[in-house]
Each structure stands twice: as structure tokens, then as C-alpha cells.
Design a protein around this motif. Structure first.
Motif, mmCIF file in Angstrom:
data_model
loop_
_atom_site.group_PDB
_atom_site.id
_atom_site.type_symbol
_atom_site.label_atom_id
_atom_site.label_comp_id
_atom_site.label_asym_id
_atom_site.label_seq_id
_atom_site.Cartn_x
_atom_site.Cartn_y
_atom_site.Cartn_z
ATOM 1 N N ILE A 182 -13.915 13.849 -36.059
ATOM 2 C CA ILE A 182 -12.602 14.089 -35.452
ATOM 3 C C ILE A 182 -11.559 14.219 -36.545
ATOM 4 O O ILE A 182 -11.783 13.822 -37.691
ATOM 5 N N SER A 183 -10.405 14.780 -36.189
ATOM 6 C CA SER A 183 -9.321 14.942 -37.153
ATOM 7 C C SER A 183 -8.761 13.581 -37.538
ATOM 8 O O SER A 183 -8.741 12.650 -36.732
ATOM 9 N N GLY A 184 -8.286 13.491 -38.757
ATOM 10 C CA GLY A 184 -7.687 12.247 -39.223
ATOM 11 C C GLY A 184 -6.892 12.486 -40.484
ATOM 12 O O GLY A 184 -6.868 13.601 -41.018
ATOM 13 N N HIS A 185 -6.241 11.444 -40.964
ATOM 14 C CA HIS A 185 -5.450 11.545 -42.189
ATOM 15 C C HIS A 185 -6.381 11.550 -43.391
ATOM 16 O O HIS A 185 -7.282 10.729 -43.493
ATOM 17 N N GLN A 186 -6.152 12.448 -44.318
ATOM 18 C CA GLN A 186 -7.054 12.562 -45.457
ATOM 19 C C GLN A 186 -6.788 11.530 -46.527
ATOM 20 O O GLN A 186 -7.622 11.310 -47.398
ATOM 21 N N ALA A 187 -5.636 10.841 -46.480
ATOM 22 C CA ALA A 187 -5.315 9.930 -47.586
ATOM 23 C C ALA A 187 -4.449 8.777 -47.120
ATOM 24 O O ALA A 187 -3.443 8.457 -47.741
ATOM 25 N N GLN A 188 -4.849 8.128 -46.019
ATOM 26 C CA GLN A 188 -3.989 7.080 -45.477
ATOM 27 C C GLN A 188 -3.945 5.867 -46.399
ATOM 28 O O GLN A 188 -4.950 5.433 -46.947
ATOM 29 N N LEU A 189 -2.729 5.335 -46.544
ATOM 30 C CA LEU A 189 -2.517 4.198 -47.431
ATOM 31 C C LEU A 189 -3.074 2.910 -46.827
ATOM 32 O O LEU A 189 -3.684 2.101 -47.526
ATOM 33 N N PHE A 190 -2.885 2.738 -45.511
ATOM 34 C CA PHE A 190 -3.331 1.520 -44.834
ATOM 35 C C PHE A 190 -4.322 1.857 -43.722
ATOM 36 O O PHE A 190 -4.370 2.975 -43.224
ATOM 37 N N THR A 191 -5.091 0.858 -43.308
ATOM 38 C CA THR A 191 -6.103 1.028 -42.270
ATOM 39 C C THR A 191 -5.474 0.873 -40.890
ATOM 40 O O THR A 191 -4.730 -0.081 -40.656
ATOM 41 N N PRO A 192 -5.764 1.787 -39.954
ATOM 42 C CA PRO A 192 -5.201 1.656 -38.606
ATOM 43 C C PRO A 192 -5.792 0.473 -37.870
ATOM 44 O O PRO A 192 -6.942 0.091 -38.092
ATOM 45 N N TYR A 193 -5.000 -0.085 -36.971
ATOM 46 C CA TYR A 193 -5.467 -1.193 -36.139
ATOM 47 C C TYR A 193 -6.228 -0.663 -34.926
ATOM 48 O O TYR A 193 -6.101 0.492 -34.551
ATOM 49 N N GLY A 194 -7.015 -1.517 -34.314
ATOM 50 C CA GLY A 194 -7.693 -1.168 -33.089
ATOM 51 C C GLY A 194 -9.001 -0.443 -33.307
ATOM 52 O O GLY A 194 -9.461 -0.251 -34.431
#
Length: 302
Positions: free
Chosen positions: A184-196
Motif C-alpha cells: 500500500i502507499s505510504g511515506h517514504q521517509a517518515q521521521l516517527f512511527t505511526p500509532y495503531g
């Protein structure tokens, strides 16, 4: 330049065919240039990825990018230049190279950048290769670095504390978390980990990678965080995308939804931003207020 931080850029040889010469880099703002790439043979010797670009084309009035970089370094003595070997698509032969004492010694006479170990045995050989290379190219005359991905599936195979004894820098690639290879689509360089809950492919983050490396005894003052300019160079993004981008401060990401084109696009802007930073690539940056290299330099200079 007396700053102790790192604000590095990669310069890929193929950028010369797009009219982006090494002289286009913002030398007053950068500390290191990683020249990409050389390739490695199974006997440990190196070969040029693009001999025409590296040594033959007229570039900035010199013959080849290598000569041009040498000239630019003389003009900007604060900059350190390193040859990056293999790259993500050319590292398949590294495990065999690292497993042989004779081949390691052959490699160590010329190499600067090393491989991604996939097993504990390869991780042990990796450290042996670092040690041999450091002996052949000792600090501070030379600098030895390696670029590694954020994933613990690679990093767990390396004794990072031992690796730190040989390395001047570890370039941690804080990008390519999502792309055509993820479901699935997502951020290629996220600084923090998403919750949930969510797809495992979206759980990677720069903060998790950095925490893991530091927890294994690698010193923060040798750790450099990577910033991407991936499928579309940052300087090629339409101004509308940058101006109207949405910022998710909880994740440390920027994105734009373009219904007429690529759809969901994830990238960095100067508002998102250890030892320092590196940019893949410096030749894909813009100049002026929207420059990522300049933004990193300003933040690190504070």
C-alpha cells in the motif's frame, strides 16, 4: 569551515547527462561528497560504473567527474570526498568478497563503502572487511564510511559497537520505507512511527532506526541521517506540490495528493528536518530558501 557536524550529499555520475555537473553543488554548505558509484568485482578489485562520465567527458573544463571533483576539493579544502562502492543495485558480490581474507585485502586497497550483511556470518565478515580497509586507508588521512538501511533485519547481523571502532561515519538511509515494492502507499521517509494498527511496511521510521543503532553501542557523533530525493528529484517537483504540501508533524512527513498525476506523493521540505545529515542526492536539490541542503546546514549550525 570549522563546524563539527556533517552535512553531506551524494553526487551520482549519471547526473552529468542531465546537465548537472559537480560544480552545481552548494560547496559552502556541505562537508562531504559521496561519489556514486564504483562497482566491485568478485576478486575484490573495483571497476568504474560509467568510465565515460568518470574519466572521459569534459566536465567543468576538466576531463571526467573524478578530475573535476579533485579540482573542486582543492578549491574547497574543507570538503571530504569519498568514493561510494556498489550501491543498492550493485552489492550482490559483497558477501563473497567479505568472506575471503585475500579478497578482503584486495578490496581494502581501494574501497570506501561496504555491503549490507544478510546473516550473522556475513555481519562478522563485514566487520573484518572494515578492519582491513581501515588498516589500508587509516584515519585521519582517509575516511571510511558505510551506508546501511534502517531495517533491523540487516542491522541485527552487524556488531555495531565493533564496527564503530573502524568507521568514521555510518550513513543511515532514512528513506525508501514505501514505494512500488510495498503493498500500500505510504511515506517514504517518515521521521516517527505511526500509532495503531497498520501494514508492517508502514511501521519503519527514522527514529526507530536511530534508536536501534544507538542502543547497540554505536556513538551518535558518527551517525549520519539520510534525506531522500528519490523517484522524482526534489528540484523537479512542481512548485504547487511544495507550496500546498500537507505536513504531518506527528510523523515528521510531508505529502501532496495529486489526482491528475502520481496520486499520493511523499517528500521532504525544509520544515522537516546526530552527527549530521546526508542528502540523496545533492544534485537533486534546489537553491534558495527551499533548498534542503541549505535548510540542513542552517539547522545544524545553530
Amino acid at each position: 569551515m570549522t563546524n563539527q557536524f556533517v552535512n553531506a550529499v551524494y553526487y551520482p555520475s549519471w547526473k552529468i547527462y542531465k546537465g548537472l555537473a559537480p560544480s552545481e553543488l552548494q560547496f559552502q554548505l556541505i562537508t562531504h561528497i559521496f561519489y556514486a558509484f564504483a562497482r566491485i568485482n568478485t576478486d575484490g578489485t573495483l571497476r568504474l560504473l560509467d568510465e565515460k562520465a568518470d574519466t572521459q567527458l569534459t566536465v567543468d573544463g576538466e576531463q571526467g567527474c573524478f578530475t573535476t571533483l579533485a579540482k573542486l576539493k582543492r578549491q574547497n579544502p574543507h570538503i571530504k570526498t569519498l568514493l561510494s562502492v556498489a550501491g543498492g543495485s550493485g552489492s550482490a558480490s559483497f558477501p563473497a568478497v567479505a568472506a575471503s581474507f585475500q579478497v578482503r585485502e584486495s578490496f581494502a586497497r581501494t574501497a570506501r563503502e561496504l555491503e549490507h550483511p544478510e546473516t550473522p556470518a556475513e555481519g562478522e565478515n563485514f566487520v573484518h572487511l572494515l578492519r582491513a580497509t581501515q588498516a589500508a586507508l587509516p584515519s585521519p588521512t582517509h575516511q571510511l564510511s558505510t551506508a546501511l538501511p534502517m531495517g533491523q533485519y540487516y542491522l541485527k547481523n552487524i556488531n555495531l559497537f565493533e564496527a564503530a571502532q573502524e568507521l568514521d561515519l555510518l550513513n543511515l538511509m532514512g528513506y525508501d520505507f514505501a514505494g512500488p515494492w510495498t503493498e500500500i502507499s505510504g511515506h517514504q521517509a517518515q521521521l516517527f512511527t505511526p500509532y495503531g494498527d497498520g501494514s508492517p511496511s508502514l511501521k519503519k521510521s527514522c527514529s526507530n532506526g536511530v534508536k536501534y543503532v544507538l542502543s547497540r553501542g554505536f556513538p551518535a557523533n558518527k551517525l549520519v541521517l539520510g534525506i531522500p530525493a528519490g523517484e522524482v528529484d526534489y528540484e523537479s517537483l512542481p512548485p504547487e506540490w511544495v507550496e500546498k504540501a500537507q505536513v504531518d508533524y506527528a510523523l515528521g512527513v510531508v505529502y501532496y495528493i495529486n489526482l491528475q498525476g502520481k496520486g499520493f506523493v511523499s517528500f521532504d521540505v525544509p520544515g522537516t528536518g546526530l552527527a549530521g545529515l546526508f542528502n540523496w542526492t545533492g544534485a537533486g536539490d534546489t537553491k534558495g530558501e527551499s533548498s534542503l541542503v541549505a535548510s540542513g546546514y542552517k539547522a545544524l549550525s545553530r
